[in-house]
Design an enzyme around this catalytic site. Structure first.
Site, PDB file in Angstrom:
ATOM      1  N   GLU A 131      25.485   4.951 -12.183  1.00 34.11           N
ATOM      2  CA  GLU A 131      24.904   4.238 -11.035  1.00 34.11           C
ATOM      3  C   GLU A 131      23.528   3.685 -11.373  1.00 34.11           C
ATOM      4  O   GLU A 131      23.151   2.613 -10.917  1.00 34.11           O
ATOM      5  CB  GLU A 131      24.786   5.182  -9.822  1.00 34.11           C
ATOM      6  CG  GLU A 131      26.099   5.521  -9.164  1.00 34.11           C
ATOM      7  CD  GLU A 131      26.751   4.326  -8.488  1.00 34.11           C
ATOM      8  OE1 GLU A 131      27.127   3.381  -9.205  1.00 34.11           O
ATOM      9  OE2 GLU A 131      26.900   4.351  -7.266  1.00 34.11           O
ATOM     10  N   THR A 184      23.588  -4.472  -4.933  1.00 32.86           N
ATOM     11  CA  THR A 184      22.968  -3.232  -4.421  1.00 32.86           C
ATOM     12  C   THR A 184      21.466  -3.191  -4.711  1.00 32.86           C
ATOM     13  O   THR A 184      20.678  -2.770  -3.869  1.00 32.86           O
ATOM     14  CB  THR A 184      23.653  -1.993  -5.032  1.00 32.86           C
ATOM     15  OG1 THR A 184      25.039  -2.047  -4.689  1.00 32.86           O
ATOM     16  CG2 THR A 184      23.077  -0.693  -4.502  1.00 32.86           C
TER      17      THR A 184
HETATM   18  N1  HSE Z   1      23.168   4.683  -0.711  1.00 36.28           N
HETATM   19  C1  HSE Z   1      23.318   3.516  -1.524  1.00 36.28           C
HETATM   20  C2  HSE Z   1      22.628   2.348  -0.848  1.00 36.28           C
HETATM   21  C3  HSE Z   1      24.767   3.214  -1.697  1.00 36.28           C
HETATM   22  O1  HSE Z   1      22.853   2.179   0.344  1.00 36.28           O
HETATM   23  O2  HSE Z   1      21.883   1.619  -1.498  1.00 36.28           O
HETATM   24  C4  HSE Z   1      25.045   1.963  -2.475  1.00 36.28           C
HETATM   25  O3  HSE Z   1      26.430   1.802  -2.575  1.00 36.28           O
END
Ligand code: HSE
Length: 310
Positions: A131, A184
Site C-alpha cells: 500500500e 488515493t
Molecule cells: N483509508 C484509506 C483512505 C483507504 O481513505 O485513504 C484507501 O483505499
C-alpha cells in the site's frame, strides 16, 4: 510445490466514520496471483492482465512483487526463482481496494509457495508495504480485511493492533463503481490535518455506535452511526452526484451509504439482500441520469478473506 494460485477480494475501507481504522471484505471481485518456480534466481513479472498496461512490470516497483521481495528478505531467502502472473479483476483507482487485493494475493501466494512459514496476521505488515508503494501510505484498512476476511478494526497502527468483529448474518453490502478514477494519493492530500473538537466528538460517537450496532445486530444503531463528519464532506466533492446517489440508496432500503475507501466507488449497507439490490439499482440509475455508467456488486461480508486456489 512448483506453482501456486491465490485470490484476494475487494474491500470497502473507512466504512463511513472509520477513516483508516475500519474495513471489510466482499466476495467478488478480486485479484488473482499465479506463481511458477523457475531455476534462475529472482522474481520476474511475466504477465499482468486487466490493467491496460498501466502497472509497472519491474518487480521492485509493482506492489504485488514488492510484498514478495519484502517477505523473502525477512526470511533470508536469496536464491528463489519465480515467475509472477497478476490477473486484475477490478479497475485501478476505484476505491475497491484494488492495489490491496494484488498485494494480498501476492504475499499469500508466496507464503504458500514457501510452505506457510508465516501466519495470516504475520503477513499483514508485508501487505501494508504494498500500500505504501501504491498510495504513499501504509494503511491497513484494505489489506487487513482482504487478508483476514470479515469486518476489521485497526485499534492502533503503532504498535499494530488489528482485530475482527462479528457482523449480523443478514448484513449485505452494495458497492457501486462509477466510471471515474480517483487517485488515493490525491484523495488523501486534500484532507485537512486538523479536526475540531466538536467533529471529533461526533465521529467518536459514531465509531462506537457502529461497532456496537454491528456486534449487537442492531440495524437502527448501524444506520444512525453511518455518519462521517470529517472525511466525507471533503472527499465527496470529487464524486459527481454524490448526495443524490447517497439519498437514492437510503430511500431505497439501505441503512446508510458513504464513500468506499478513497472513492469514487460508493457503498451502502443493508439488512437483507433484497434491500441491497434495490439500493444498488437506485444508485446506478442516479449515476446514469447524470450520464455516468457504473458497475454494481452486491455481496455479504466475506468472512474468509484471501484463499489459495491450488
Ligand atoms: N483509508 C484509506 C483512505 C483507504 O481513505 O485513504 C484507501 O483505499
Amino acid at each position: 510445490m512448483n506453482s501456486v494460485k491465490a485470490f484476494a477480494p475487494a474491500t470497502v475501507a473507512n466504512v463511513s466514520c472509520g477513516f483508516d481504522i475500519f474495513g471489510f471484505a466482499i466476495q467478488e471481485p478480486g485479484d488473482t496471483v499465479e506463481l511458477y518456480k523457475r531455476d534462475e534466481p529472482g522474481i520476474v513479472i511475466t504477465d499482468i492482465t486487466g490493467d491496460e498496461g498501466r502497472l509497472p512490470r519491474q518487480a521492485e516497483k509493482n506492489s504485488v512483487t514488492v510484498v514478495m521481495l519484502a517477505l523473502l528478505k525477512h526470511l533470508g531467502i536469496k536464491d528463489l526463482g519465480c515467475e509472477v502472473v497478476l490477473r486484475k479483476n477490478m479497475p485501478l483507482g476505484s476505491g475497491m481496494g484494488s492495489s490491496a487485493a494484488s498485494a494480498v494475493a501476492g504475499v499469500v501466494a508466496m507464503n504458500e509457495l514457501l510452505g506457510n512459514p508465516l501466519s495470516r496476521k504475520e503477513l499483514l505488515p508485508f501487505a501494508m508495504e504494498g500500500e505504501r508503494i501504491a498510495s504513499g501510505s501504509a494503511h491497513a484498512d484494505n489489506v487487513g480485511p482482504s487478508l483476514l476476511g470479515g469486518f476489521v478494526v485497526i485499534r492502533s497502527y503503532n504498535p499494530l493492533d488489528i482485530f475482527t468483529i462479528p457482523v449480523p448474518e443478514d448484513l449485505y453490502c452494495t458497492l457501486v463503481h462509477p466510471d471515474i478514477e480517483i487517485n488515493t494519493k490525491d484523495a488523501r492530500f486534500i484532507l485537512r490535518n486538523e479536526v475540531s473538537l466538536k467533529n471529533t466528538i461526533a465521529q467518536m460517537g459514531n465509531v462506537a455506535g457502529l461497532v456496537a450496532g454491528l456486534m449487537k445486530a442492531d440495524y437502527d444503531l448501524i444506520s444512525r452511526s453511518m455518519v462521517d463528519v470529517i472525511i466525507e464532506p471533503v472527499r465527496s466533492i470529487l464524486i459527481p452526484e454524490f448526495k443524490e446517489v447517497k439519498q437514492a440508496a437510503i430511500s431505497n432500503g439501505a441503512l446508510g451509504c458513504s464513500i468506499s475507501g478513497a472513492g469514487p466507488s460508493m457503498f451502502a449497507l443493508s439488512q437483507g439482500i433484497e434491500n441491497a439490490q434495490n439500493a444498488g439499482k437506485a444508485m446506478q440509475e442516479r449515476f446514469a441520469s447524470a450520464g455516468i455508467e457504473s458497475a454494481v456488486h452486491v455481496s455479504g461480508i466475506n468472512q474468509g478473506g484471501a484463499v489459495v486456489l491450488q
